[in-house]
Design a protein around this motif. Sequence first.
Motif, mmCIF file in Angstrom:
data_model
loop_
_atom_site.group_PDB
_atom_site.id
_atom_site.type_symbol
_atom_site.label_atom_id
_atom_site.label_comp_id
_atom_site.label_asym_id
_atom_site.label_seq_id
_atom_site.Cartn_x
_atom_site.Cartn_y
_atom_site.Cartn_z
ATOM 1 N N CYS A 122 0.848 -1.190 0.000
ATOM 2 C CA CYS A 122 0.000 0.000 0.000
ATOM 3 C C CYS A 122 0.883 1.239 0.000
ATOM 4 O O CYS A 122 2.013 1.200 0.495
ATOM 5 C CB CYS A 122 -0.905 -0.008 1.243
ATOM 6 N N LEU A 123 0.357 2.317 -0.547
ATOM 7 C CA LEU A 123 1.003 3.625 -0.479
ATOM 8 C C LEU A 123 0.007 4.601 0.124
ATOM 9 O O LEU A 123 -1.062 4.827 -0.437
ATOM 10 C CB LEU A 123 1.414 4.104 -1.873
ATOM 11 N N ALA A 124 0.350 5.155 1.290
ATOM 12 C CA ALA A 124 -0.499 6.164 1.935
ATOM 13 C C ALA A 124 0.226 7.502 1.887
ATOM 14 O O ALA A 124 1.352 7.614 2.381
ATOM 15 C CB ALA A 124 -0.800 5.769 3.378
ATOM 16 N N MET A 125 -0.413 8.495 1.298
ATOM 17 C CA MET A 125 0.188 9.819 1.143
ATOM 18 C C MET A 125 -0.669 10.856 1.860
ATOM 19 O O MET A 125 -1.867 10.972 1.601
ATOM 20 C CB MET A 125 0.311 10.189 -0.333
ATOM 21 N N THR A 126 -0.063 11.601 2.765
ATOM 22 C CA THR A 126 -0.769 12.692 3.431
ATOM 23 C C THR A 126 -0.189 14.019 2.968
ATOM 24 O O THR A 126 1.037 14.175 2.879
ATOM 25 C CB THR A 126 -0.641 12.576 4.968
ATOM 26 N N GLY A 127 -1.071 14.949 2.639
ATOM 27 C CA GLY A 127 -0.629 16.273 2.218
ATOM 28 C C GLY A 127 0.347 16.240 1.064
ATOM 29 O O GLY A 127 1.323 17.002 1.048
ATOM 30 N N ASN A 233 0.102 15.428 11.907
ATOM 31 C CA ASN A 233 0.490 16.083 13.150
ATOM 32 C C ASN A 233 -0.418 17.274 13.457
ATOM 33 O O ASN A 233 0.016 18.245 14.087
ATOM 34 C CB ASN A 233 1.953 16.526 13.081
ATOM 35 N N ASP A 234 -1.651 17.184 13.011
ATOM 36 C CA ASP A 234 -2.645 18.208 13.303
ATOM 37 C C ASP A 234 -3.539 17.696 14.445
ATOM 38 O O ASP A 234 -3.317 16.611 14.992
ATOM 39 C CB ASP A 234 -3.468 18.496 12.047
ATOM 40 N N ARG A 235 -4.546 18.450 14.794
ATOM 41 C CA ARG A 235 -5.412 18.050 15.906
ATOM 42 C C ARG A 235 -6.108 16.718 15.664
ATOM 43 O O ARG A 235 -6.438 16.001 16.611
ATOM 44 C CB ARG A 235 -6.441 19.145 16.181
ATOM 45 N N ALA A 236 -6.301 16.370 14.403
ATOM 46 C CA ALA A 236 -6.976 15.108 14.063
ATOM 47 C C ALA A 236 -5.976 13.974 13.849
ATOM 48 O O ALA A 236 -6.284 12.997 13.161
ATOM 49 C CB ALA A 236 -7.833 15.298 12.817
ATOM 50 N N HIS A 237 -4.794 14.063 14.467
ATOM 51 C CA HIS A 237 -3.755 13.061 14.212
ATOM 52 C C HIS A 237 -4.212 11.641 14.551
ATOM 53 O O HIS A 237 -3.850 10.684 13.849
ATOM 54 C CB HIS A 237 -2.479 13.407 14.987
ATOM 55 N N ALA A 238 -5.012 11.471 15.607
ATOM 56 C CA ALA A 238 -5.471 10.123 15.968
ATOM 57 C C ALA A 238 -6.410 9.576 14.891
ATOM 58 O O ALA A 238 -6.331 8.389 14.524
ATOM 59 C CB ALA A 238 -6.164 10.155 17.326
ATOM 60 N N GLU A 239 -7.295 10.420 14.383
ATOM 61 C CA GLU A 239 -8.195 9.996 13.301
ATOM 62 C C GLU A 239 -7.407 9.635 12.056
ATOM 63 O O GLU A 239 -7.683 8.609 11.402
ATOM 64 C CB GLU A 239 -9.192 11.118 12.988
ATOM 65 N N VAL A 240 -6.420 10.446 11.721
ATOM 66 C CA VAL A 240 -5.590 10.173 10.549
ATOM 67 C C VAL A 240 -4.860 8.839 10.724
ATOM 68 O O VAL A 240 -4.788 8.034 9.789
ATOM 69 C CB VAL A 240 -4.589 11.319 10.317
#
Length: 257
Positions: A122-127, A233-240
Amino acid sequence: MPFIDGYRHPFYYRSWRADHPRARVLLLHGFGENTGHYHRLAHALNAGGYDVFGPDHVGHGHTGGTPRGYFPSVAELAENAAILVDHIETDEPTLPVAIVGHSLGALAGAMLAISEPGKWTCLAMTGAPLWGLPAAAAGRTDLVMSRDEAYLDALANDPLGFDTGPAESNLWSAIGLAGSRIRCSLPALGLPVLLVNGEHDAFAPAPQAVDFAAELMSGRAVTIAGGYHDIPNDRAHAEVGRIIIDALDQSLHSVLA
């Protein structure tokens, strides 16, 4: 400290070990960061049964380089990542490997996926700034990257931190070249690809990520409401983290089925 010989020079890497790993994750950080900013995500991945390892990119963290933040190309970052994977695999070559990358690291991960198709689950890309520097963000110094106080404090007080300004022109030049290749080549791969973007990401607009995911053979895009560029590394880091782990689990199940 763990350094290994890279494409040109030795680079530092960090690893986080799970008690009973089912697979491994290659974790690639973004510009201006280092692996020390990813303990939360790495520990979440460990809890999900994944060993995690990642390099400090050239010009970053303990790897260093002059000027700080400068790297020759995204392809060279991908080459160092490939060297690290080969190094880690010497102790347990049968564990599947997924790639998780943020921003610059997302592009390096995509370049690696393209160069060695069939190797990754798998490849997961954030931002992922696949379209280069948006005109609306050019020259701006007031853009919000994250609202997470712990992450912002870690950046502000990191002894390995540096002024990113002098290296930004090189960054966007390298990203422009890599992004063009990735947009052309990634749709031809059957690899499961996850794109996660913040709703307010100034460098990787969420609507473009949604459109690009639709071009992929096995693509999925998730937009995090209220999120910004540094979404892991934003406030939703756990959801991410949960979204990434769910995608890795699904792809791993397909490989092992």
